[in-house]
Design an enzyme around this catalytic site. Structure first.
Site, mmCIF file in Angstrom:
data_model
loop_
_atom_site.group_PDB
_atom_site.id
_atom_site.type_symbol
_atom_site.label_atom_id
_atom_site.label_comp_id
_atom_site.label_asym_id
_atom_site.label_seq_id
_atom_site.Cartn_x
_atom_site.Cartn_y
_atom_site.Cartn_z
ATOM 1 N N CYS A 142 5.231 12.412 -7.737
ATOM 2 C CA CYS A 142 4.444 13.207 -8.688
ATOM 3 C C CYS A 142 3.358 12.313 -9.265
ATOM 4 O O CYS A 142 3.625 11.170 -9.641
ATOM 5 C CB CYS A 142 5.359 13.700 -9.818
ATOM 6 S SG CYS A 142 4.440 14.401 -11.203
ATOM 7 N N HIS B 203 0.826 -1.209 0.000
ATOM 8 C CA HIS B 203 0.000 0.000 0.000
ATOM 9 C C HIS B 203 0.854 1.250 0.000
ATOM 10 O O HIS B 203 0.412 2.321 0.416
ATOM 11 C CB HIS B 203 -0.945 0.003 1.219
ATOM 12 C CG HIS B 203 -2.076 -0.970 1.047
ATOM 13 N ND1 HIS B 203 -2.963 -1.252 2.051
ATOM 14 C CD2 HIS B 203 -2.443 -1.736 0.001
ATOM 15 C CE1 HIS B 203 -3.834 -2.145 1.624
ATOM 16 N NE2 HIS B 203 -3.544 -2.453 0.394
ATOM 17 N N ASN C 151 -4.140 -11.997 15.876
ATOM 18 C CA ASN C 151 -4.965 -10.790 15.858
ATOM 19 C C ASN C 151 -5.711 -10.659 17.181
ATOM 20 O O ASN C 151 -6.076 -11.690 17.775
ATOM 21 C CB ASN C 151 -5.964 -10.860 14.691
ATOM 22 C CG ASN C 151 -6.317 -9.475 14.179
ATOM 23 O OD1 ASN C 151 -5.430 -8.741 13.729
ATOM 24 N ND2 ASN C 151 -7.586 -9.116 14.280
ATOM 25 N N CYS D 92 7.462 18.896 -13.378
ATOM 26 C CA CYS D 92 6.453 18.964 -14.448
ATOM 27 C C CYS D 92 5.246 19.803 -14.057
ATOM 28 O O CYS D 92 4.315 19.972 -14.855
ATOM 29 C CB CYS D 92 5.984 17.547 -14.826
ATOM 30 S SG CYS D 92 4.818 16.862 -13.641
#
Ligand code: NAD
Ligand code: APR
Length: 263
Positions: A127, A119, A228, A165
């Site tokens: 950019c 991720h 978990n 840019c």
């Protein structure tokens, strides 16, 4: 240690090639909120406000995201015992790599050397070009540390642009609606296909395609363990579920590997 932690030690001792798959839950003990626990990010913000298209279209969303990024780094979060336990497994030659959904860079900071960030990372900015559409940035390749954007804002540039840019710049994380980094996803799938034990830590396993990885591991014959502190969507898929806090469970499980082989 509990019977399930002892089982995890035995499975780690017997595995040739472990891969860890981590989510936000491995970093909460470092003080970084996760998403879906009480107090998590999506219990305080609406994820629909953080989509890639909203970021591109609305300068206020960009300003809000930079402010949250600043707050995120202001926590100066440090790796915790869970990150450290994975480093020990890697140093011992048992762990082949870490595939993470996290953007905090804490695995690398703890000393993990093979980390795949599916991720992206909040530590960089990239950019995304003048008119990115459909979640596909068409940036020019400019990247900088995340501090660059915060320095621009401190210098009075409210909506930082690419110096090369003129396009938009964004934290190098993957937001909802943004294309996943194909290279990272391919490398993660290859690691998962080659492992014989997938150790899932601190993820609710609700977001795809990341959450498809435990199923892919099983299809390739690997054992799957889920650590978990709450039930996850894929507990039924795991050979072993260890309910508990990541720091405590992983520390005890790694410590138990030695005693187990002696036993
Ligand atoms: P995003 O643009 O989808 O929006 C999420 C917003 O929440 C962003 O503004 C972000 O700065 C903020 N945010 C994310 N995690 C935060 C945290 N722990 N504390 C405070 N604010 C936080 O995407 P994003 O910025 O790219 O964040 C989403 C990404 O964050 C996801 O890809 C997820 O994997 C990751 N995440 C990581 C951790 C971690 O690294 N420990 C924890 C939660 C979420
Ligand atoms: N020890 C063990 N488990 C923990 C701990 C802890 N210290 N802290 C939290 N957890 C568990 C929570 O119970 C929850 O089930 O970790 C899980 C974290 O799940 P989420 O908050 O959904 O985070 P994650 O699975 O990483 O989210 C996946 O969703 O918003 C997107 O892109 C974002 O990468 C993120 C993705």
């Amino acid at each position: 240690p509990s019977p399930s932690v002892q089982s995890l030690s035995r499975m780690l001792a017997g595995a040739e090639r472990v891969v860890a798959f981590t989510g936000a839950g491995i970093s909460t003990e470092s003080g970084i909120p996760d998403f879906r626990s009480p107090g998590g990010i999506w219990t305080r913000y609406d994820p629909r406000d953080f989509t890639f298209d909203r970021y591109v279209a609305d300068p206020e969303v960009r300003a809000n995201s930079w402010a949250m990024r600043r707050a995120f780094f202001a926590t100066h979060a440090r790796p915790n015992a869970a990150h450290q336990a994975l480093v020990e497994l890697e140093v011992a030659g048992r762990l082949a790599g870490v595939v993470t959904q996290n953007i905090d860079g804490l695995h690398q900071e703890a000393g993990s050397r093979h980390v795949i960030e599916i991720h992206g990372t909040a530590r960089e900015i990239t950019c995304i070009g003048a008119l990115p559409v459909d979640g596909a940035p068409d940036g020019c390749g400019f990247t900088a540390p995340h501090t660059w954007a915060l320095e621009q804002i401190d210098a009075g540039v409210e909506d930082p642009r690419c110096p090369d840019c003129g396009g938009l710049v964004k934290s190098a994380t993957i937001s909802f609606g943004q294309q996943m980094p194909l290279d990272a996803v391919r490398r993660a799938q290859a690691e998962v296909a080659a492992c014989d034990l997938l150790l899932v830590v601190g993820s609710s396993l609700q977001v795809y395609p990341a959450a498809a990885l435990p199923g892919e591991a099983r299809q390739h014959g690997a054992q799957v363990v889920i650590v978990n502190d709450e039930p996850t969507d894929l507990d039924g898929l795991a050979h072993l579920v260890v309910r508990g806090r990541a720091g405590e469970v992983l520390t005890a499980a790694v410590a138990g590997i030695g005693s187990d082989t002696l036993g």
